[in-house]
Motif scaffolding. Structure first.
Motif, PDB file in Angstrom:
ATOM      1  N   LYS A 222      -5.019  63.801  23.608  1.00  0.00           N
ATOM      2  CA  LYS A 222      -5.244  63.548  22.187  1.00  0.00           C
ATOM      3  C   LYS A 222      -3.955  63.676  21.380  1.00  0.00           C
ATOM      4  O   LYS A 222      -3.818  63.083  20.320  1.00  0.00           O
ATOM      5  CB  LYS A 222      -6.296  64.517  21.631  1.00  0.00           C
ATOM      6  CG  LYS A 222      -7.688  64.231  22.153  1.00  0.00           C
ATOM      7  CD  LYS A 222      -8.688  65.196  21.577  1.00  0.00           C
ATOM      8  CE  LYS A 222     -10.079  64.917  22.126  1.00  0.00           C
ATOM      9  NZ  LYS A 222     -11.077  65.861  21.628  1.00  0.00           N
ATOM     10  N   ASN A 223      -2.999  64.432  21.864  1.00  0.00           N
ATOM     11  CA  ASN A 223      -1.752  64.660  21.148  1.00  0.00           C
ATOM     12  C   ASN A 223      -0.677  63.607  21.447  1.00  0.00           C
ATOM     13  O   ASN A 223       0.408  63.665  20.893  1.00  0.00           O
ATOM     14  CB  ASN A 223      -1.193  66.039  21.489  1.00  0.00           C
ATOM     15  CG  ASN A 223      -2.130  67.140  21.024  1.00  0.00           C
ATOM     16  OD1 ASN A 223      -2.861  66.958  20.052  1.00  0.00           O
ATOM     17  ND2 ASN A 223      -2.124  68.261  21.724  1.00  0.00           N
ATOM     18  N   ILE A 224      -0.969  62.653  22.299  1.00  0.00           N
ATOM     19  CA  ILE A 224       0.013  61.630  22.646  1.00  0.00           C
ATOM     20  C   ILE A 224       0.108  60.617  21.519  1.00  0.00           C
ATOM     21  O   ILE A 224      -0.888  60.149  20.987  1.00  0.00           O
ATOM     22  CB  ILE A 224      -0.378  60.927  23.958  1.00  0.00           C
ATOM     23  CG1 ILE A 224      -0.332  61.923  25.111  1.00  0.00           C
ATOM     24  CG2 ILE A 224       0.530  59.744  24.240  1.00  0.00           C
ATOM     25  CD1 ILE A 224      -0.770  61.341  26.434  1.00  0.00           C
ATOM     26  N   GLN A 225       1.348  60.273  21.143  1.00  0.00           N
ATOM     27  CA  GLN A 225       1.571  59.295  20.083  1.00  0.00           C
ATOM     28  C   GLN A 225       1.820  57.914  20.679  1.00  0.00           C
ATOM     29  O   GLN A 225       2.399  57.788  21.751  1.00  0.00           O
ATOM     30  CB  GLN A 225       2.771  59.702  19.231  1.00  0.00           C
ATOM     31  CG  GLN A 225       2.577  61.000  18.491  1.00  0.00           C
ATOM     32  CD  GLN A 225       3.825  61.370  17.718  1.00  0.00           C
ATOM     33  OE1 GLN A 225       4.843  60.705  17.824  1.00  0.00           O
ATOM     34  NE2 GLN A 225       3.740  62.438  16.950  1.00  0.00           N
ATOM     35  N   LYS A 226       1.384  56.900  19.962  1.00  0.00           N
ATOM     36  CA  LYS A 226       1.611  55.532  20.417  1.00  0.00           C
ATOM     37  C   LYS A 226       3.071  55.173  20.179  1.00  0.00           C
ATOM     38  O   LYS A 226       3.667  55.573  19.199  1.00  0.00           O
ATOM     39  CB  LYS A 226       0.724  54.558  19.647  1.00  0.00           C
ATOM     40  CG  LYS A 226      -0.735  54.689  19.984  1.00  0.00           C
ATOM     41  CD  LYS A 226      -1.544  53.633  19.268  1.00  0.00           C
ATOM     42  CE  LYS A 226      -3.004  53.755  19.623  1.00  0.00           C
ATOM     43  NZ  LYS A 226      -3.814  52.715  18.963  1.00  0.00           N
ATOM     44  N   SER A 227       3.611  54.393  21.085  1.00  0.00           N
ATOM     45  CA  SER A 227       4.999  53.955  20.926  1.00  0.00           C
ATOM     46  C   SER A 227       5.021  52.552  20.327  1.00  0.00           C
ATOM     47  O   SER A 227       4.067  51.791  20.431  1.00  0.00           O
ATOM     48  CB  SER A 227       5.718  53.965  22.271  1.00  0.00           C
ATOM     49  OG  SER A 227       5.096  53.055  23.144  1.00  0.00           O
ATOM     50  N   GLU A 228       6.141  52.225  19.713  1.00  0.00           N
ATOM     51  CA  GLU A 228       6.291  50.911  19.111  1.00  0.00           C
ATOM     52  C   GLU A 228       6.662  49.902  20.194  1.00  0.00           C
ATOM     53  O   GLU A 228       7.444  50.191  21.097  1.00  0.00           O
ATOM     54  CB  GLU A 228       7.407  50.946  18.066  1.00  0.00           C
ATOM     55  CG  GLU A 228       7.071  51.773  16.843  1.00  0.00           C
ATOM     56  CD  GLU A 228       5.920  51.179  16.039  1.00  0.00           C
ATOM     57  OE1 GLU A 228       5.850  49.936  15.922  1.00  0.00           O
ATOM     58  OE2 GLU A 228       5.091  51.963  15.552  1.00  0.00           O
ATOM     59  N   ILE A 229       6.101  48.725  20.083  1.00  0.00           N
ATOM     60  CA  ILE A 229       6.384  47.661  21.046  1.00  0.00           C
ATOM     61  C   ILE A 229       7.410  46.719  20.440  1.00  0.00           C
ATOM     62  O   ILE A 229       7.274  46.291  19.302  1.00  0.00           O
ATOM     63  CB  ILE A 229       5.096  46.901  21.403  1.00  0.00           C
ATOM     64  CG1 ILE A 229       4.094  47.848  22.052  1.00  0.00           C
ATOM     65  CG2 ILE A 229       5.385  45.740  22.333  1.00  0.00           C
ATOM     66  CD1 ILE A 229       2.749  47.224  22.302  1.00  0.00           C
ATOM     67  N   SER A 230       8.402  46.412  21.217  1.00  0.00           N
ATOM     68  CA  SER A 230       9.451  45.504  20.770  1.00  0.00           C
ATOM     69  C   SER A 230       8.905  44.081  20.667  1.00  0.00           C
ATOM     70  O   SER A 230       8.243  43.594  21.592  1.00  0.00           O
ATOM     71  CB  SER A 230      10.608  45.539  21.766  1.00  0.00           C
ATOM     72  OG  SER A 230      11.491  44.493  21.531  1.00  0.00           O
ATOM     73  N   PRO A 231       9.162  43.391  19.564  1.00  0.00           N
ATOM     74  CA  PRO A 231       8.721  41.995  19.456  1.00  0.00           C
ATOM     75  C   PRO A 231       9.400  41.099  20.500  1.00  0.00           C
ATOM     76  O   PRO A 231       8.832  40.113  20.941  1.00  0.00           O
ATOM     77  CB  PRO A 231       9.116  41.569  18.049  1.00  0.00           C
ATOM     78  CG  PRO A 231       9.768  42.717  17.408  1.00  0.00           C
ATOM     79  CD  PRO A 231       9.802  43.854  18.354  1.00  0.00           C
ATOM     80  N   PHE A 232      10.612  41.475  20.899  1.00  0.00           N
ATOM     81  CA  PHE A 232      11.324  40.731  21.935  1.00  0.00           C
ATOM     82  C   PHE A 232      10.560  40.779  23.253  1.00  0.00           C
ATOM     83  O   PHE A 232      10.456  39.783  23.966  1.00  0.00           O
ATOM     84  CB  PHE A 232      12.733  41.297  22.096  1.00  0.00           C
ATOM     85  CG  PHE A 232      13.524  40.643  23.193  1.00  0.00           C
ATOM     86  CD1 PHE A 232      13.962  39.333  23.065  1.00  0.00           C
ATOM     87  CD2 PHE A 232      13.825  41.331  24.345  1.00  0.00           C
ATOM     88  CE1 PHE A 232      14.688  38.727  24.072  1.00  0.00           C
ATOM     89  CE2 PHE A 232      14.547  40.740  25.355  1.00  0.00           C
ATOM     90  CZ  PHE A 232      14.984  39.444  25.215  1.00  0.00           C
TER      91      PHE A 232
END
Length: 78
Positions: free
Chosen positions: A7-17
């Motif tokens: 539950k404490n895991i954060q989502k990471s951002e996905i590169s548009p590339f």
């Protein structure tokens, strides 16, 4: 429980590339398909080749059988 830790895991951002590379990879796979006419022509050619090979084997088998029978008969009457 061990699931509470997730539950404490954060989502990471996905590169548009990265997304565009994945899309391009999918498009490349679609472009690499074999045309239907080519596929059917290949199947027909391989089928014909198989039939010709089977006919040649059958012919060779009959020839060997006849040769053996003639040799055996000639040995009896010599």
């Amino acid at each position: 429980m061990t699931l509470d830790k997730f539950k404490n895991i954060q989502k990471s951002e996905i590169s548009p590339f990265l997304f565009t590379r994945i899309e391009q990879g999918i498009r490349n796979l679609k472009d690499q398909k074999i045309p239907t006419k080519t596929a059917w022509a290949t199947v027909a050619s391989l089928s014909l080749l198989l039939l010709l090979n089977l006919a040649a084997l059958n012919s060779a088998k009959n020839t060997q059988s006849d040769t053996f029978n003639l040799s055996y008969t000639n040995l009896l009457y010599e």
